[in-house]
Write a protein that holds these residues in place. Structure first.
Motif, PDB file in Angstrom:
ATOM      1  N   GLY A  12      32.099  43.104  42.895  1.00  0.00           N
ATOM      2  CA  GLY A  12      32.830  41.968  42.364  1.00  0.00           C
ATOM      3  C   GLY A  12      34.304  42.267  42.194  1.00  0.00           C
ATOM      4  O   GLY A  12      34.719  43.416  42.124  1.00  0.00           O
ATOM      5  N   VAL A  13      35.106  41.217  42.179  1.00  0.00           N
ATOM      6  CA  VAL A  13      36.544  41.344  41.985  1.00  0.00           C
ATOM      7  C   VAL A  13      36.861  40.900  40.578  1.00  0.00           C
ATOM      8  O   VAL A  13      36.907  39.721  40.293  1.00  0.00           O
ATOM      9  N   SER A  14      37.042  41.829  39.669  1.00  0.00           N
ATOM     10  CA  SER A  14      37.253  41.415  38.281  1.00  0.00           C
ATOM     11  C   SER A  14      38.222  42.322  37.538  1.00  0.00           C
ATOM     12  O   SER A  14      38.278  42.287  36.326  1.00  0.00           O
ATOM     13  N   SER A  15      38.975  43.148  38.266  1.00  0.00           N
ATOM     14  CA  SER A  15      39.866  44.070  37.571  1.00  0.00           C
ATOM     15  C   SER A  15      40.934  43.311  36.803  1.00  0.00           C
ATOM     16  O   SER A  15      41.381  42.251  37.207  1.00  0.00           O
ATOM     17  N   GLN A  16      41.356  43.889  35.686  1.00  0.00           N
ATOM     18  CA  GLN A  16      42.402  43.265  34.891  1.00  0.00           C
ATOM     19  C   GLN A  16      43.705  43.169  35.674  1.00  0.00           C
ATOM     20  O   GLN A  16      44.471  42.215  35.516  1.00  0.00           O
ATOM     21  N   GLU A  17      43.963  44.158  36.544  1.00  0.00           N
ATOM     22  CA  GLU A  17      45.186  44.119  37.347  1.00  0.00           C
ATOM     23  C   GLU A  17      45.186  42.908  38.272  1.00  0.00           C
ATOM     24  O   GLU A  17      46.175  42.184  38.372  1.00  0.00           O
ATOM     25  N   SER A  18      44.050  42.654  38.942  1.00  0.00           N
ATOM     26  CA  SER A  18      43.975  41.523  39.859  1.00  0.00           C
ATOM     27  C   SER A  18      44.120  40.202  39.125  1.00  0.00           C
ATOM     28  O   SER A  18      44.846  39.306  39.567  1.00  0.00           O
ATOM     29  N   ILE A  19      43.436  40.057  37.996  1.00  0.00           N
ATOM     30  CA  ILE A  19      43.537  38.816  37.230  1.00  0.00           C
ATOM     31  C   ILE A  19      44.953  38.660  36.689  1.00  0.00           C
ATOM     32  O   ILE A  19      45.494  37.548  36.636  1.00  0.00           O
ATOM     33  N   GLY A  20      45.588  39.768  36.306  1.00  0.00           N
ATOM     34  CA  GLY A  20      46.969  39.702  35.847  1.00  0.00           C
ATOM     35  C   GLY A  20      47.897  39.164  36.919  1.00  0.00           C
ATOM     36  O   GLY A  20      48.836  38.412  36.638  1.00  0.00           O
ATOM     37  N   GLU A  21      47.643  39.519  38.180  1.00  0.00           N
ATOM     38  CA  GLU A  21      48.463  39.013  39.270  1.00  0.00           C
ATOM     39  C   GLU A  21      48.230  37.524  39.491  1.00  0.00           C
ATOM     40  O   GLU A  21      49.164  36.785  39.826  1.00  0.00           O
ATOM     41  N   LEU A  22      46.997  37.071  39.297  1.00  0.00           N
ATOM     42  CA  LEU A  22      46.734  35.634  39.391  1.00  0.00           C
ATOM     43  C   LEU A  22      47.484  34.884  38.295  1.00  0.00           C
ATOM     44  O   LEU A  22      48.069  33.823  38.530  1.00  0.00           O
ATOM     45  N   LEU A  23      47.464  35.431  37.083  1.00  0.00           N
ATOM     46  CA  LEU A  23      48.188  34.791  35.976  1.00  0.00           C
ATOM     47  C   LEU A  23      49.690  34.771  36.243  1.00  0.00           C
ATOM     48  O   LEU A  23      50.381  33.797  35.914  1.00  0.00           O
ATOM     49  N   HIS A  24      50.190  35.836  36.861  1.00  0.00           N
ATOM     50  CA  HIS A  24      51.614  35.873  37.206  1.00  0.00           C
ATOM     51  C   HIS A  24      51.938  34.790  38.231  1.00  0.00           C
ATOM     52  O   HIS A  24      52.963  34.107  38.127  1.00  0.00           O
ATOM     53  N   PHE A  25      51.071  34.613  39.215  1.00  0.00           N
ATOM     54  CA  PHE A  25      51.275  33.549  40.206  1.00  0.00           C
ATOM     55  C   PHE A  25      51.285  32.179  39.529  1.00  0.00           C
ATOM     56  O   PHE A  25      52.156  31.340  39.804  1.00  0.00           O
ATOM     57  N   LEU A  26      50.343  31.950  38.624  1.00  0.00           N
ATOM     58  CA  LEU A  26      50.255  30.650  37.960  1.00  0.00           C
ATOM     59  C   LEU A  26      51.475  30.367  37.094  1.00  0.00           C
ATOM     60  O   LEU A  26      51.819  29.203  36.865  1.00  0.00           O
TER      61      LEU A  26
END
Length: 264
Positions: free
Chosen positions: A100-114
């Motif tokens: 699964g893709v659930s790392s905090q780093e990856s989600i942090g990048e999604l939040l940065h994009f948003l």
């Protein structure tokens, strides 16, 4: 006083350091030197392909014949953005191979994009939508992701659904949304709630939230009839269980690879 620098002196030293770094980076780096730096881990390529740009001495370098030259400010900014997108694409690829893709780093990048998404960037079909049914449209998102903009009329909701493999994030751009979540044990018939592990948030305009892989949640516009619609953007790392949003027009059609549809 000996040993104490004034603000002016500190600024001057910072200027001299920047000038020295610029002078150093202005000198081409021989290919043999860059090869040694890559082998030692002192330099990192942007991607796994021939002559990929290289991050070295906190600067992006590009090959120029038998040497490497530092890019200008615009090149540095573009490669920084590409590097962030590449990391997410690699995370999505690795997830497709068995995790699964659930790392905090990856989600942090999604939040940065948003954080950079505005109402002006949403599809007209969403901004100008009418009626009592939710309206959704696929939007342009970074590589390795899938995303939608959604108009939520008063009372509209996405029923309970499971994000088994892919982390994600959402931002509310207008109105208000309520998200309810619960920890759950997936089974053959859906999900079973874990007693005592439930929660709820209300998100207003400008608020964002990450959604870890494995989440079970529902999202709704909680205002009563006659109230204001809500507008939001939702992004997730691939592989994403697109059918879990199949209740929304525009969410169940198209393949996962179709994740860069225009916002106009």
């Amino acid at each position: 006083m000996t040993g104490v620098q004034s603000e002016e002196q500190r600024e001057r030293l910072a200027e001299l350091k920047a000038l020295a770094e610029a002078r150093i980076n202005g000198v081409p780096v021989d290919d043999s030197v860059m090869s040694e730096a890559l082998a030692a881990g002192a330099a990192v390529p942007l991607g796994d392909f021939p002559d990929a740009p290289v991050r070295y001495r906190d600067t992006w370098w590009v090959r120029a014949g038998a040497a490497w030259r530092a890019g200008d400010e615009q090149v540095q900014r573009l490669f920084d953005e590409d590097a962030a997108r590449y990391r997410m694409a690699v995370a999505a690829r690795d997830a497709a191979r068995g995790g699964g893709v659930s790392s905090q780093e990856s989600i942090g990048e999604l939040l940065h994009f948003l954080a950079g998404v505005t109402l002006e960037k949403l599809p007209r079909a969403v901004c100008e939508g009418e009626g009592e049914e939710a309206v959704a449209a696929r939007i342009e998102v970074p590589p390795g992701c899938v995303g939608w903009a959604v108009r939520w009329p008063p009372g509209a909701e996405a029923d309970w659904h499971h994000h088994p493999e892919s982390g994600g994030a959402l931002v509310v751009l207008a109105g208000e949304l309520q998200e309810q979540w619960r920890d759950a044990e997936p089974d053959l018939f859906g999900t079973q709630a874990v007693p005592g592990r439930n929660g709820s948030w209300r998100l207003g305009a400008g608020e964002r939230r990450g959604i870890p892989a494995g989440s079970v949640h529902r999202v709704a516009n909680p205002v009563a009839a006659g109230g204001a619609p809500a507008l939001s953007v939702h992004v997730a790392l691939l592989p994403h269980a697109t059918p879990c949003h199949g209740w929304l027009p525009g969410c169940s059609s198209g393949s996962q690879d179709d994740s860069s549809r225009s916002m106009d």
